[in-house]
Design a protein around this motif. Structure first.
Motif, short mmCIF file in Angstrom:
data_model
loop_
_atom_site.label_atom_id
_atom_site.label_comp_id
_atom_site.label_asym_id
_atom_site.label_seq_id
_atom_site.Cartn_x
_atom_site.Cartn_y
_atom_site.Cartn_z
N GLU A 218 0.84 -1.20 0.00
CA GLU A 218 0.00 0.00 0.00
C GLU A 218 0.87 1.25 0.00
O GLU A 218 1.87 1.33 0.71
N MET B 122 0.51 5.64 0.20
CA MET B 122 -0.24 6.89 0.30
C MET B 122 0.09 7.74 -0.91
O MET B 122 1.20 7.69 -1.44
N ARG C 197 -5.62 5.32 -3.11
CA ARG C 197 -4.33 4.76 -2.71
C ARG C 197 -3.73 4.06 -3.94
O ARG C 197 -4.43 3.66 -4.84
#
Length: 832
Positions: A731, A733, A747
């Motif tokens: 993941e 940001m 995301r």
């Protein structure tokens, strides 16, 4: 008289077959030198013409227009019924076809030479085919009574030809077995990959390449029960045949494992009798779904990899044990192993048929995975997703009504309520291709062993970057086969054309506009016009910017034909946000692109960038080898792409790139190319944000070295993976205000394939970074996982009048990470 001539013809036919030439009799240097591709085709043509046991099935061409061919081999009686056998087989597993009264057959597919510089594979294909149709080989005739063999002698003609032509050019009269001789040292880019330097053995599921697309079409028309994928590996290695290694995917059935064991037992007896070295159950696992063994396995077949030591061996080489390994040795080993696979399939025909049909019955009635339905929200990226599913014959539909539901949300990694709406994509697990669909869509795959041969996560919702949900039950909802396009807004005049920036098609349209000298603007702010919401990154083509176009409406409608969601804007005055003529709609500069290639550049990573430019967006690119960089006038370009690699540029070449950036140029540096800028004066790229962080890392390494004094030898490999990531989804940001992130979603989930990391950089835009407590899918080593927190993945540094875009991860990896394709498009077109 007619009976006399028929008998005479039959006599001559039988006589010709009895005198069928072997490869060595047809090709004078067979087994001594790599064959030209045309010689391989000629030999198979000869077999077809002179045997009643082969049918030629051409299935396409490569990018360089070499032929792709398969050959169907069985008894003459079976070949007369071959289409009925195929149709009845498909009918029996629910994949179309029709019910026909024919006897069941074992269907075996043999694939050779997916890697061009593994020539013993294609060479052995000739020997295998000969033995199957050789009138003097009574054993193979017995096998073929209940077996259909589909043989593809060369999956990668471009790579095979590149390797073979090179070897022929540099070969002396006699082979030189000394490893230091040039016949054992391929030049860049080597023959392993196809024309675009793609590894076709990683492309079975994704089908980015034309060879794979055409082959898998034929494969799905047949759905074989056994698939043998024939390879070579390092020349000091013994032969590998099944059983496969762990990790083995949970969806591999006991029946598939049992056949692996039967193959192992049968083949070992043949190799034992000859005294040939071999091993099983090591290294080559059954997990990543896009190999020549795993893709068939997830399509019900027994998929198997066969590996012969031979890469770099040329015509003959002295191995580390002192033995001489010849090309003929490699051919003999492959021929024996592959024929044993056909023999085993014939012997186990009834069991294969029974297991194969049960596999698809279970797929339809009792899906294996955790989830029963997958919902992908409507997006411009779904067009490519739909194409991928169609190529794999995975059934899907689109919602035709709205309904409130609850399911696992991929992006948040938790259960969430949502509303399914018209045009959302629905994939049900209750279908014949259930297993493959679930493998591609399941959020996470369980690893039975962390020593994986390849990437360990690939979920399509993350690859495509589209809001998606997985549901544990079927859903009752009205569906339709196609997306419904809303009608265009009516307009009285044309002030501008609007094109949403929402996927590959957007980048391809922008490419087309630039190639036609159309001036284009890109939105930097959310704005509203009558009936149209403009998001950051969306394209606007103002009539006032393009006065040279006499027929603006007709021209634009033609250029935007493949992007049906475009609209016409009547006025530049916004209802909210920014007007079209203001600073929030800057003109885009058409890229003039130089792509670096040659020594020091990773051939596959270069190929991914080349393929992206050439095929994905169809945009002109100049390719320059590193050794010729000093001969190029960099000011002729405004964009340089540096693929992954181990660059050894001179100080003068580096200074030239520095000047290029300072003067307004843009550099896209990927993975290993970042080493050119790391810790260099004038650049902000550094591993550690502070000296204290660097000292801490050094201290941790020292402490680990002290602990290592007590480690045992046996588990060294397992300890090493604690600091590695073979391929996991991580993941990130996003700074959604930066052009590099436009269209990517809330995301960005990156496919991370190396342990390279940089702490968040100073004096740059950290556009995408791994946050503390990040979500991840797939294997990440225990000691590495924490170290990835607060590290940057994609960043932009302004330098002088130009910019450098740092890509720690490669967004173009294998071409299937569709959100990565869009991110790269942002870097190429939108970042200023």
């Amino acid at each position: 008289m007619k009976h006399y001539f028929y008998a005479l013809a039959l006599f001559f036919s039988i006589t010709l077959q009895a005198q069928l030439k072997s490869p060595a009799e047809f090709l004078p240097n067979y087994g001594k030198q790599v064959s030209y591709y045309y010689q391989l085709e000629n030999y198979f043509g000869y077999l077809v013409q002179n045997s009643g046991m082969m049918q030629h099935k051409p299935y396409g061409q490569t990018s360089t227009e070499l032929g792709l061919n398969a050959y169907i081999i069985s008894t003459p009686e079976n070949l007369k019924e071959i289409e009925n056998i195929r149709l009845n087989h498909l009918y029996s597993i629910g994949m179309g076809g029709k019910q026909v009264n024919v006897a069941d057959k074992a269907i075996v597919w043999l694939s050779f030479n997916v890697h061009g510089n593994e020539p013993a594979a294609a060479e052995s294909a000739m020997s295998v085919a000969y033995e199957l149709v050789n009138p003097k080989n009574a054993a193979t005739k017995e096998w073929l009574k209940n077996t259909i063999v589909i043989l593809d002698p060369c999956l990668n003609p471009d790579g095979y030809s590149r390797y073979g032509n090179w070897l022929r050019d540099i070969s002396g009269k006699e082979p030189n077995p000394n490893a230091s001789d040039r016949e054992h040292m391929e030049p860049w880019p080597g023959g392993r990959q196809n024309h675009y330097a793609y590894d076709l053995n990683r492309d079975w599921a994704w089908q980015t390449q034309i060879e794979t697309q055409q082959r898998v079409t034929l494969y799905n028309d047949w759905m074989p029960m056994v698939h043998v994928d024939v390879h070579e590996m390092g020349y000091n290695e013994p032969y590998f045949f099944p059983p496969a290694a762990e990790p083995m995917h949970d969806f591999i059935t006991q029946g598939q494992k049992d056949f692996h064991n039967a193959i192992g037992e049968m083949t070992s007896k043949k190799f034992d009798a000859q005294g040939w070295n071999y091993y099983t159950r090591e290294r080559f696992d059954l997990f990543y779904p896009s190999y020549g063994d795993t893709y068939p396995s997830f399509n019900g077949a027994v998929g198997m990899t066969y590996e012969q030591g031979g890469i770099g061996a040329g015509r003959a080489i002295t191995m580390s044990n002192g033995n001489l390994l010849t090309l003929q040795d490699r051919i003999n080993h492959h021929t024996t192993a592959v024929l044993t696979a056909v023999e085993t399939a014939s012997w186990q025909k009834d069991k294969l048929v029974r297991n194969f049909r049960a596999y698809f019955k279970d797929s339809r009635e009792n899906p294996k995975g955790k989830y029963r339905t997958y919902v992908v929200k409507n997006s411009g990226k779904n067009e490519e997703l739909a194409l991928l599913l169609k190529r794999n014959r995975i059934q899907f539909a689109y919602a035709d009504e709205s309904k409130k539901l609850s399911g696992y949300n991929y992006q948040s990694d938790k259960e969430k309520e949502f509303t399914i709406e018209p045009n959302d994509m629905i994939v049900s697990a209750n279908q014949p291709k259930s297993v493959l669909a679930q493998v591609l869509f399941e959020p996470a795959q369980r690893l039975t062993d962390s020593l994986s041969y390849d990437i360990t996560a690939w979920a399509l919702p993350h690859a495509y970057g589209v809001e998606s949900y997985a549901l544990k039950k079927d859903i009752a909802i009205k569906t339709k086969a196609l997306v419904s396009q809303k009608g265009k807004f009516e307009y009285e005049r044309i002030y501008a054309y609007y094109v949403p920036w929402n996927g590959r098609a957007s980048a391809k349209v922008l490419s087309l506009l630039f190639k036609n000298n159309i001036k284009v603007r890109s939105s930097r702010k959310v704005s509203a016009f009558r009936g149209i919401k403009v998001s950051p990154g969306d394209l606007v083509i103002l009539k006032g910017d393009n006065p040279q176009i006499n027929n603006f409406k007709e021209t634009m409608n033609a250029l935007l034909e493949d992007k049906p969601d475009y609209e016409v804007i009547e006025s530049g005055f916004s209802l909210s946000g920014a007007d079209l003529g203001g600073e929030y709609y800057p003109l885009l500069e058409a890229p003039k692109v130089l792509l670096l290639a040659g020594n020091g550049v990773s051939a596959t990573d270069f190929g991914q960038a080349w393929f992206y430019m050439d095929e994905v967006i169809d945009y002109p690119v100049s390719i320059v080898d590193t050794q010729n960089l000093g001969r190029i006038k960099l000011s002729d370009f405004n964009t340089i792409i540096l693929p992954d690699g181990y660059y050894e540029l001179s100080d003068g070449q580096k200074t030239g790139i520095d000047t290029f950036i300072n003067d307004g140029g843009r550099v896209i540096a990927i993975a290993g190319a970042l080493n050119l800028f790391e810790d260099r004066a004038g650049y902000s790229l550094t591993r550690f944000a502070t000296d204290a962080d660097k000292d801490l890392a050094t201290k941790e390494e020292d402490e680990e070295a002290l602990k290592a004094r007590y480690y045992d030898y046996e588990n060294a490999e397992r300890r090493a993976i604690s600091g590695s990531v073979p391929g996991a989804i991580v993941e990130n940001m996003l700074d959604k205000t930066h052009p590099l992130s436009y269209g990517l979603g809330e995301r960005y989930f990156s496919l991370k394939t190396t342990d390279t990391r940089y702490q968040l950089l100073k004096n740059v835009w950290n556009v995408a970074y791994v946050p503390a407590g990040y979500k991840n899918f797939g294997f990440i080593g225990r000691s590495l996982k924490k170290k990835l927190e607060n590290t940057v993945t994609f960043a932009v540094e302004q330098k002088g009048r130009g910019a450098i875009i740092y890509m720690v991860d490669n967004p173009l990896f294998r071409g299937f990470w569709e959100n990565g394709n869009l991110l790269f498009s942002n870097a190429l077109f939108l970042v200023d």
